[in-house]
Design a protein around this motif. Structure first.
Motif, PDB file in Angstrom:
ATOM      1  N   LEU A 194       0.812  -1.177   0.050  1.00 51.76           N
ATOM      2  CA  LEU A 194       0.167  -0.061   0.137  1.00 51.76           C
ATOM      3  C   LEU A 194       0.718   1.332  -0.048  1.00 51.76           C
ATOM      4  O   LEU A 194       0.625   2.052  -0.826  1.00 51.76           O
ATOM      5  N   GLN A 195       1.899   1.282   0.830  1.00 52.87           N
ATOM      6  CA  GLN A 195       2.943   2.301   0.866  1.00 52.87           C
ATOM      7  C   GLN A 195       3.334   2.606  -0.580  1.00 52.87           C
ATOM      8  O   GLN A 195       3.489   3.687  -0.872  1.00 52.87           O
ATOM      9  N   THR A 196       4.022   1.788  -1.130  1.00 56.41           N
ATOM     10  CA  THR A 196       4.308   1.659  -2.416  1.00 56.41           C
ATOM     11  C   THR A 196       3.493   2.351  -3.389  1.00 56.41           C
ATOM     12  O   THR A 196       4.058   3.021  -4.278  1.00 56.41           O
ATOM     13  N   ILE A 197       2.218   1.717  -3.480  1.00 58.06           N
ATOM     14  CA  ILE A 197       1.432   2.264  -4.480  1.00 58.06           C
ATOM     15  C   ILE A 197       1.096   3.712  -4.173  1.00 58.06           C
ATOM     16  O   ILE A 197       0.849   4.513  -5.142  1.00 58.06           O
ATOM     17  N   VAL A 244      10.230   7.204 -14.433  1.00 58.40           N
ATOM     18  CA  VAL A 244      11.401   6.234 -14.165  1.00 58.40           C
ATOM     19  C   VAL A 244      11.602   5.945 -12.545  1.00 58.40           C
ATOM     20  O   VAL A 244      11.385   4.828 -12.329  1.00 58.40           O
ATOM     21  N   LEU A 245      10.888   6.905 -11.954  1.00 59.29           N
ATOM     22  CA  LEU A 245      10.876   6.745 -10.368  1.00 59.29           C
ATOM     23  C   LEU A 245       9.913   6.005  -9.948  1.00 59.29           C
ATOM     24  O   LEU A 245       9.792   5.237  -9.175  1.00 59.29           O
ATOM     25  N   ILE A 246       8.526   5.935 -10.783  1.00 53.60           N
ATOM     26  CA  ILE A 246       7.528   5.049 -10.594  1.00 53.60           C
ATOM     27  C   ILE A 246       7.985   3.522 -11.080  1.00 53.60           C
ATOM     28  O   ILE A 246       7.642   2.641 -10.307  1.00 53.60           O
ATOM     29  N   LEU A 247       8.605   3.507 -12.100  1.00 53.50           N
ATOM     30  CA  LEU A 247       9.081   2.162 -12.342  1.00 53.50           C
ATOM     31  C   LEU A 247      10.228   1.704 -11.415  1.00 53.50           C
ATOM     32  O   LEU A 247      10.016   0.320 -10.979  1.00 53.50           O
TER      33      LEU A 247
END
Length: 129
Positions: free
Chosen positions: A68-71, A106-109
């Protein structure tokens, strides 16, 4: 009622920026920037409520909090990159705007890699052999 206030602020800032743009383009840009920040600050309380609700739902569903934190971080990066990109476009800097969008992607990836890894491991564990 909040949306009426937000739209009102946006329309007033737009009108002021258009009027001022002829004489002082820098002031027009600053009006646009401050209006965007003000609108963001206006909705930040609602964002906190949404995040709290999602954390509660994740706890009830027994979902690992790391996912959840990552999303939420991914969503935050997307919104911030879009906001920065739009500001750069408003300032007439389309090339910088595209670089901001690329950096956001890129940061999302990078953040998505652990989730992708977990999904692949789960799929591989389901395969026979």
């Amino acid at each position: 009622m909040d949306i009426v206030q937000i739209v009102g602020i946006g329309l007033i800032a737009t009108f002021l920026a258009l009027v001022v743009k002829e004489q002082k383009p820098l002031f027009a840009f600053l009006i646009t920037l401050f209006a965007g920040v003000f609108i963001f600050l206006f909705v930040i309380d609602e964002l906190v409520k949404i995040i709290s609700l999602l954390e509660h739902i994740a706890a009830d569903a027994n979902v690992h909090l790391m996912y959840l934190q990552t999303i939420l971080k991914i969503i935050g990066i997307a919104y911030i990159a879009e906001f920065g990109s739009q500001i750069a476009k408003d300032a007439g800097q389309a090339s910088i705007a595209s670089k901001i969008e690329l950096a956001g992607k890129v940061l999302i990836l990078v953040l998505a890699i652990p989730i992708i890894k977990a999904v692949i491991e789960m799929i591989l564990s389901l395969l026979p052999g």
